[in-house]
Design a protein around this motif. Structure first.
Motif, PDB file in Angstrom:
ATOM      1  N   ASN A 145      87.048  50.482  72.507  1.00 25.29           N
ATOM      2  CA  ASN A 145      87.327  49.065  72.288  1.00 25.29           C
ATOM      3  C   ASN A 145      86.132  48.231  72.752  1.00 25.29           C
ATOM      4  OD1 ASN A 145      88.310  46.468  72.118  1.00 25.29           O
ATOM      5  ND2 ASN A 145      90.230  46.908  73.173  1.00 25.29           N
ATOM      6  N   PRO A 146      85.475  47.486  71.862  1.00 27.70           N
ATOM      7  CA  PRO A 146      84.294  46.715  72.263  1.00 27.70           C
ATOM      8  C   PRO A 146      84.607  45.630  73.296  1.00 27.70           C
ATOM      9  CG  PRO A 146      84.946  46.165  70.019  1.00 27.70           C
ATOM     10  CD  PRO A 146      85.746  47.353  70.421  1.00 27.70           C
ATOM     11  N   VAL A 147      85.852  45.173  73.370  1.00 26.49           N
ATOM     12  CA  VAL A 147      86.218  44.195  74.406  1.00 26.49           C
ATOM     13  C   VAL A 147      86.106  44.841  75.786  1.00 26.49           C
ATOM     14  CG1 VAL A 147      88.005  42.624  75.222  1.00 26.49           C
ATOM     15  CG2 VAL A 147      87.777  43.062  72.768  1.00 26.49           C
ATOM     16  N   GLN A 148      86.537  46.098  75.883  1.00 20.66           N
ATOM     17  CA  GLN A 148      86.392  46.832  77.142  1.00 20.66           C
ATOM     18  C   GLN A 148      84.913  47.049  77.473  1.00 20.66           C
ATOM     19  OE1 GLN A 148      88.900  48.358  79.510  1.00 20.66           O
ATOM     20  NE2 GLN A 148      86.933  48.055  80.495  1.00 20.66           N
ATOM     21  N   ILE A 149      84.107  47.342  76.464  1.00 18.18           N
ATOM     22  CA  ILE A 149      82.666  47.519  76.673  1.00 18.18           C
ATOM     23  C   ILE A 149      82.051  46.231  77.192  1.00 18.18           C
ATOM     24  CG2 ILE A 149      80.460  47.913  75.478  1.00 18.18           C
ATOM     25  CD1 ILE A 149      81.948  50.470  75.729  1.00 18.18           C
ATOM     26  N   LEU A 150      82.455  45.088  76.645  1.00 17.17           N
ATOM     27  CA  LEU A 150      81.932  43.797  77.094  1.00 17.17           C
ATOM     28  C   LEU A 150      82.295  43.533  78.547  1.00 17.17           C
ATOM     29  CD1 LEU A 150      80.693  40.976  76.771  1.00 17.17           C
ATOM     30  CD2 LEU A 150      82.858  40.227  75.745  1.00 17.17           C
ATOM     31  N   VAL A 151      83.550  43.764  78.914  1.00 14.17           N
ATOM     32  CA  VAL A 151      83.980  43.531  80.298  1.00 14.17           C
ATOM     33  C   VAL A 151      83.199  44.422  81.263  1.00 14.17           C
ATOM     34  CG1 VAL A 151      85.916  43.796  81.898  1.00 14.17           C
ATOM     35  CG2 VAL A 151      86.280  42.704  79.685  1.00 14.17           C
ATOM     36  N   THR A 152      83.039  45.691  80.922  1.00 15.34           N
ATOM     37  CA  THR A 152      82.278  46.615  81.766  1.00 15.34           C
ATOM     38  C   THR A 152      80.813  46.196  81.856  1.00 15.34           C
ATOM     39  OG1 THR A 152      83.750  48.412  81.091  1.00 15.34           O
ATOM     40  CG2 THR A 152      81.684  49.038  82.155  1.00 15.34           C
ATOM     41  N   ALA A 153      80.245  45.742  80.731  1.00 15.53           N
ATOM     42  CA  ALA A 153      78.852  45.301  80.716  1.00 15.53           C
ATOM     43  C   ALA A 153      78.648  44.093  81.615  1.00 15.53           C
ATOM     44  CB  ALA A 153      78.426  44.970  79.285  1.00 15.53           C
ATOM     45  N   VAL A 154      79.572  43.138  81.573  1.00 10.30           N
ATOM     46  CA  VAL A 154      79.463  41.947  82.431  1.00 10.30           C
ATOM     47  C   VAL A 154      79.584  42.335  83.899  1.00 10.30           C
ATOM     48  CG1 VAL A 154      80.592  39.780  83.065  1.00 10.30           C
ATOM     49  CG2 VAL A 154      80.262  40.347  80.657  1.00 10.30           C
ATOM     50  N   GLU A 155      80.502  43.224  84.213  1.00 12.75           N
ATOM     51  CA  GLU A 155      80.665  43.676  85.601  1.00 12.75           C
ATOM     52  C   GLU A 155      79.389  44.358  86.101  1.00 12.75           C
ATOM     53  OE1 GLU A 155      85.464  44.563  85.971  1.00 12.75           O
ATOM     54  OE2 GLU A 155      84.134  46.166  85.309  1.00 12.75           O
ATOM     55  N   ASN A 156      78.776  45.193  85.255  1.00 12.95           N
ATOM     56  CA  ASN A 156      77.575  45.921  85.668  1.00 12.95           C
ATOM     57  C   ASN A 156      76.343  45.016  85.772  1.00 12.95           C
ATOM     58  OD1 ASN A 156      79.012  48.291  85.772  1.00 12.95           O
ATOM     59  ND2 ASN A 156      78.315  49.050  83.800  1.00 12.95           N
ATOM     60  N   ALA A 157      76.270  43.980  84.924  1.00 15.07           N
ATOM     61  CA  ALA A 157      75.079  43.119  84.887  1.00 15.07           C
ATOM     62  C   ALA A 157      75.178  41.935  85.836  1.00 15.07           C
ATOM     63  CB  ALA A 157      74.848  42.616  83.463  1.00 15.07           C
ATOM     64  N   ALA A 158      76.273  41.816  86.572  1.00 15.27           N
ATOM     65  CA  ALA A 158      76.466  40.677  87.469  1.00 15.27           C
ATOM     66  C   ALA A 158      75.776  40.925  88.810  1.00 15.27           C
ATOM     67  CB  ALA A 158      77.959  40.431  87.690  1.00 15.27           C
ATOM     68  N   PRO A 159      74.740  40.154  89.157  1.00 16.67           N
ATOM     69  CA  PRO A 159      74.030  40.364  90.429  1.00 16.67           C
ATOM     70  C   PRO A 159      74.910  40.016  91.629  1.00 16.67           C
ATOM     71  CG  PRO A 159      73.244  38.373  89.367  1.00 16.67           C
ATOM     72  CD  PRO A 159      74.167  39.034  88.390  1.00 16.67           C
TER      73      PRO A 159
ATOM     74  N   THR B  90      73.229  46.721  71.346  1.00 17.00           N
ATOM     75  CA  THR B  90      72.395  47.538  72.237  1.00 17.00           C
ATOM     76  C   THR B  90      72.511  47.068  73.678  1.00 17.00           C
ATOM     77  OG1 THR B  90      70.819  47.958  70.440  1.00 17.00           O
ATOM     78  CG2 THR B  90      70.043  48.330  72.693  1.00 17.00           C
ATOM     79  N   GLN B  91      72.510  45.742  73.884  1.00 16.25           N
ATOM     80  CA  GLN B  91      72.657  45.192  75.234  1.00 16.25           C
ATOM     81  C   GLN B  91      74.017  45.555  75.828  1.00 16.25           C
ATOM     82  OE1 GLN B  91      70.477  43.395  77.275  1.00 16.25           O
ATOM     83  NE2 GLN B  91      68.983  44.045  75.745  1.00 16.25           N
ATOM     84  N   LEU B  92      75.068  45.449  75.035  1.00 12.15           N
ATOM     85  CA  LEU B  92      76.415  45.719  75.537  1.00 12.15           C
ATOM     86  C   LEU B  92      76.593  47.183  75.921  1.00 12.15           C
ATOM     87  CD1 LEU B  92      78.587  43.589  73.070  1.00 12.15           C
ATOM     88  CD2 LEU B  92      78.010  43.055  75.437  1.00 12.15           C
ATOM     89  N   THR B  93      76.188  48.079  75.034  1.00 16.03           N
ATOM     90  CA  THR B  93      76.359  49.504  75.328  1.00 16.03           C
ATOM     91  C   THR B  93      75.453  49.941  76.471  1.00 16.03           C
ATOM     92  OG1 THR B  93      74.780  49.997  73.545  1.00 16.03           O
ATOM     93  CG2 THR B  93      77.121  50.111  73.010  1.00 16.03           C
ATOM     94  N   GLY B  94      74.221  49.411  76.506  1.00 17.93           N
ATOM     95  CA  GLY B  94      73.303  49.759  77.590  1.00 17.93           C
ATOM     96  C   GLY B  94      73.794  49.267  78.935  1.00 17.93           C
ATOM     97  N   ALA B  95      74.288  48.034  78.981  1.00 19.30           N
ATOM     98  CA  ALA B  95      74.792  47.482  80.240  1.00 19.30           C
ATOM     99  C   ALA B  95      76.066  48.197  80.672  1.00 19.30           C
ATOM    100  CB  ALA B  95      75.049  45.986  80.092  1.00 19.30           C
ATOM    101  N   ALA B  96      76.918  48.545  79.715  1.00 16.99           N
ATOM    102  CA  ALA B  96      78.160  49.256  80.050  1.00 16.99           C
ATOM    103  C   ALA B  96      77.855  50.636  80.627  1.00 16.99           C
ATOM    104  CB  ALA B  96      79.044  49.376  78.812  1.00 16.99           C
ATOM    105  N   ASP B  97      76.779  51.262  80.168  1.00 22.78           N
ATOM    106  CA  ASP B  97      76.366  52.580  80.673  1.00 22.78           C
ATOM    107  C   ASP B  97      75.442  52.478  81.888  1.00 22.78           C
ATOM    108  OD1 ASP B  97      77.807  53.772  78.674  1.00 22.78           O
ATOM    109  OD2 ASP B  97      76.095  53.930  77.306  1.00 22.78           O
ATOM    110  N   TYR B  98      75.165  51.249  82.321  1.00 22.28           N
ATOM    111  CA  TYR B  98      74.242  50.960  83.427  1.00 22.28           C
ATOM    112  C   TYR B  98      72.868  51.603  83.185  1.00 22.28           C
ATOM    113  CZ  TYR B  98      73.295  48.975  87.972  1.00 22.28           C
ATOM    114  OH  TYR B  98      72.805  48.182  88.985  1.00 22.28           O
ATOM    115  N   ASP B  99      72.335  51.352  82.001  1.00 24.22           N
ATOM    116  CA  ASP B  99      70.998  51.812  81.639  1.00 24.22           C
ATOM    117  C   ASP B  99      69.985  50.787  82.166  1.00 24.22           C
ATOM    118  OD1 ASP B  99      68.664  52.702  80.535  1.00 24.22           O
ATOM    119  OD2 ASP B  99      69.298  52.494  78.443  1.00 24.22           O
ATOM    120  N   VAL B 100      69.149  51.198  83.123  1.00 28.68           N
ATOM    121  CA  VAL B 100      68.194  50.269  83.742  1.00 28.68           C
ATOM    122  C   VAL B 100      67.172  49.766  82.730  1.00 28.68           C
ATOM    123  CG1 VAL B 100      66.545  49.988  85.638  1.00 28.68           C
ATOM    124  CG2 VAL B 100      68.515  51.458  85.936  1.00 28.68           C
ATOM    125  N   GLY B 101      66.981  50.486  81.637  1.00 27.17           N
ATOM    126  CA  GLY B 101      66.066  50.031  80.609  1.00 27.17           C
ATOM    127  C   GLY B 101      66.607  48.856  79.807  1.00 27.17           C
TER     128      GLY B 101
END
Length: 204
Positions: free
Chosen positions: A107-121, A175-186
């Motif tokens: 579910n891309p909504v779940q990916i977005l939530v995870t990405a925001v959680e991971n990218a939040a300083p 790409t940003q959403l999936t990378g952030a959800a996977d915590y890809d530092v790149g």
């Protein structure tokens, strides 16, 4: 129609007990979203409504009542070329969600939530002045600002990935959403988060 089937004129249009089948963009579920970070959960509102017509615009701090999907859409509009083009921004997000759905099969909504959680300083720096000398000082980031910053990083990464590039905005956002959800530092969003925390750690 019998008298029992006739609706009362003063009766409410609907009740909270009635089940709703509303889907985001008519495709994706917004129920049963998993939250890993309890500090930002309150500010990551998820609803099937992607356009509230600015009903919260004049109320202080009411942005957290808006769906995080619409907040991402609004962030994508904050460039010179895209100001006010909400339908275009909604189309970009919808297309990006379709790409994420096909590639991640989640579910891309779940990916977005995870990405925001991971990218939040969690930590950043402020500048304090002592006798005319500016000194950086590390401070904790409020949960609401953490969500704001994460959405900002995702939108900036999308703009950088698609500006004067053959990559479409939807593909760059996916790409940003999936990378952030996977915590890809790149990924730009995660890279900016790590940089902010690294600078803060040096200013403790």
């Amino acid at each position: 129609m019998s008298e029992s089937d006739t609706p009362e004129p003063d009766a409410p249009a609907g009740s909270d007990e009635q089940e709703t089948d509303a889907l985001l963009f008519g495709v994706w579920e917004t129920e049963d979203i998993a939250y890993e970070d309890p500090s930002t959960q309150r500010y990551l509102n998820v609803t099937p409504i992607a356009h509230t017509m600015g009903r919260h615009a004049s109320k202080q701090f009411q942005k957290s009542e808006i769906s995080v999907v619409e907040r991402l859409i609004n962030r994508l509009m904050q460039t010179d070329e895209n100001t006010g083009k909400k339908q275009q921004a909604m189309r970009i997000v919808r297309d990006a969600f379709e790409i994420v759905d096909e590639e991640a099969e989640e579910n891309p909504v779940q990916i977005l939530v995870t990405a925001v959680e991971n990218a939040a300083p969690r930590e950043e720096t402020v500048r304090l002045k002592y006798g005319g000398i500016s000194v950086p000082q590390a401070v904790d980031v409020a949960p609401q600002r953490r969500v704001d910053q994460a959405l900002k990083f995702l939108a900036e990464g999308t703009q950088r990935g698609s500006y004067k590039s053959p990559t479409s905005a939807a593909q760059a956002l996916a790409t940003q959403l999936t990378g952030a959800a996977d915590y890809d530092v790149g990924t730009y969003a995660i890279n900016q988060k790590e940089e902010a925390e690294r600078v803060a750690a040096a200013a403790r």
